[in-house]
Scaffold this active site. Sequence first.
Site, PDB file in Angstrom:
ATOM      1  N   TRP A 356     -18.494 -79.076  62.194  1.00 55.85           N
ATOM      2  CA  TRP A 356     -18.524 -78.521  60.850  1.00 55.85           C
ATOM      3  C   TRP A 356     -17.344 -78.984  60.008  1.00 55.85           C
ATOM      4  CZ3 TRP A 356     -21.877 -76.149  57.765  1.00 55.85           C
ATOM      5  CH2 TRP A 356     -21.405 -75.462  56.643  1.00 55.85           C
ATOM      6  N   ASP A 393     -21.506 -88.375  71.461  1.00 61.83           N
ATOM      7  CA  ASP A 393     -22.361 -87.478  70.688  1.00 61.83           C
ATOM      8  C   ASP A 393     -21.793 -87.401  69.274  1.00 61.83           C
ATOM      9  OD1 ASP A 393     -24.388 -85.251  70.346  1.00 61.83           O
ATOM     10  OD2 ASP A 393     -22.544 -84.149  69.926  1.00 61.83           O
ATOM     11  N   ASP A 395     -21.857 -85.474  65.684  1.00 60.60           N
ATOM     12  CA  ASP A 395     -22.211 -84.177  65.096  1.00 60.60           C
ATOM     13  C   ASP A 395     -21.908 -84.225  63.602  1.00 60.60           C
ATOM     14  OD1 ASP A 395     -22.584 -81.532  64.423  1.00 60.60           O
ATOM     15  OD2 ASP A 395     -21.612 -80.751  66.214  1.00 60.60           O
ATOM     16  N   GLU A 397     -22.598 -83.032  60.016  1.00 62.82           N
ATOM     17  CA  GLU A 397     -23.175 -81.881  59.323  1.00 62.82           C
ATOM     18  C   GLU A 397     -22.836 -81.924  57.830  1.00 62.82           C
ATOM     19  OE1 GLU A 397     -22.217 -78.226  61.392  1.00 62.82           O
ATOM     20  OE2 GLU A 397     -22.191 -79.256  63.305  1.00 62.82           O
ATOM     21  N   TYR A 398     -23.709 -82.598  56.990  1.00 61.18           N
ATOM     22  CA  TYR A 398     -25.020 -83.143  57.342  1.00 61.18           C
ATOM     23  C   TYR A 398     -25.253 -84.439  56.581  1.00 61.18           C
ATOM     24  CZ  TYR A 398     -25.596 -78.375  58.953  1.00 61.18           C
ATOM     25  OH  TYR A 398     -25.396 -77.181  59.589  1.00 61.18           O
ATOM     26  N   TYR A 465     -29.714 -72.256  65.739  1.00 61.73           N
ATOM     27  CA  TYR A 465     -28.962 -71.000  65.695  1.00 61.73           C
ATOM     28  C   TYR A 465     -28.229 -70.962  64.361  1.00 61.73           C
ATOM     29  CZ  TYR A 465     -25.864 -74.497  67.855  1.00 61.73           C
ATOM     30  OH  TYR A 465     -25.192 -75.652  68.159  1.00 61.73           O
TER      31      TYR A 465
END
Length: 623
Positions: A356, A393, A395, A397-398, A465
């Site tokens: 985030w 990986d 991540d 966002e976004y 989630y």
Amino acid sequence: MSTETPQRRSRFRWIPTRSGRSKVIAGLTALAVPFAAMVGLASPASAATSATATYTKKSDWGSGFEGQWTVKNTGTTALSSWTIEWDYPTGTRVNSAWDATVTNSGTRWTAKNLGWNGSIAPGASVSFGFNGSGPGAPSGCTLNGGACDGSTVPGDNPPSAPGTPTTSDVTNTSVKLSWSAATDDNGVKNYDVLRNGSKIATVTGTTYTNTGLTAGTDYTYAVQARDTIDQLGPVSGSVSVRTTGGDDPPPPGDKINLGYFTNWGVYGRNYHVKNLVTSGSAAKITHINYAFGNVQNGRCTIGDSYADYDKAYTADQSVDGVADTWDQPLRGNFNQLRKLKAKYPHIKVLWSFGGWTWSGGFGQAVQNPAAFAQSCYDLVEDPRWADVFDGIDLDWEYPNACGLTCDNSGPAAIKVMADAMRAKFGPNNLVTAAITADASSGGKIDAADYAGAAQSFDWYNVMTYDFFGAWANKGPTAPHSPLNAYTGIPQAGFNSADAIAKLKAKGVPAKKLLLGIGFYGRGWTGVTQAAPGGTATGAAQGTYEAGIEDYKVLKNTCPATGTIAGTAYAHCGTNWWSYDTPATIGSKMTWAKNQGLGGAFFWEFSGDTTNGELVSAIDSGLK
């Protein structure tokens, strides 16, 4: 909407103050001068043709080295002062020094005598030393503005990188390594053999047999040449090999069970890699995502160096019961993960970048995707910890949408990044991504080409989630991880089933989708209505942040009083919480299998009970 937890949002965390450490030098009586305190760039004195400067590498302990310069007066009159200048390649530097003031401007380093050792009588010499880091050797030496004229530095370049080793004669306890020779202008003296990033031997030839290994264990090797004056050249490419024999690793089955391990969890949460063993979770998972590395200035960078590879573990905290030493090449979570993989060789570990708070750098990075991929590869495959990680990986966002910040890279950016990463990491490394679960019309799934990118990604961690939470502080109360829609759900498309259906409809194969599970609850206070849809006055109190609490706490302080949309909720006093339990996780795993999904993942280990209730529920449900 955010499909991210505050642990990811709240990245400002306390890190203990740590004092620096320099290698103890036998017989050293002068006071070591910390490099951080050295200021000012020394100006060369007038040129001296009757003195020499000679460099020697006194010792090398893998993560650093001790260097020494010696100034000798070869003339007939006293030398009143001296200044040595030299170049180090990027990545090599002086960290602390003694008996000289050392400064730098970029890669150019300057050492100037102190007040008491500037005068050198004819035929006499003065030395100063320093602790450094990095593999490079000095070049371009000058003494008082003229050539150093020493026998070791001027005109002598470090050796080239040897060829990448090849393996043969692999047994339960040994492996033979062979490599092509390095080149050097004055000759190669020997080679350092590195195993898992640490030096294990120095040999004069181009072969080495490593014995005393463990059966059925993975090892990574590289080599590094030294020339006749002990200058180290660059490290070769690495080769991985698994010894024969040993117990076969437990089969991971058809489904993936992946958990996130956070580097900041070692602080206030006091959660360490060893907890995966003591809880029984290590035997039941298949993969770990280590969170997070940062994305800065178009590159993958370290997230928390202390937690990642510097924190010293005591014997009682360590996976294998062996305490770290101050001078070992690798410590911290990376070394603990290495020990975990030795104990549970079926586990694969990926290094997760972004999250985030640290997703803002992806937009710049994908402007030069090849350079971005190269930087990530270089970091993940750093010889110090290359054996720890099985892939990367991402991540973000976004992509082409708003999270903490807004991105306008365009729908194709996610595919461009995925293709560049796959091209660099190749077919033998895992390349995955955590992605949005916003299936609303025109929402985040619609904003990016997730189907196109799926051709290069091994799978997606769909963050099913955080659909609802106390950022809507007045409510309505709603489960943060609903499996499907229900009457009165606050936002259409905000549920797991709709997200998975939309991704499949766009062309993402079901087997490349993992269902997300939160090991925590989200809650409101000032709630009188037990069923979802009630009003609130704000966020319920949590241990680390308002509105969020670990499952291990909620199961005792606010047990579930009902279920809705495939997940649980609880009303206790004026608080209202939603979270998954072992029972609701079991139902979700059955649904995931029926959908043909690749498995499940969860955020994150420390929210589970000490005996790993939720990990066990995922494991049992996927079988």
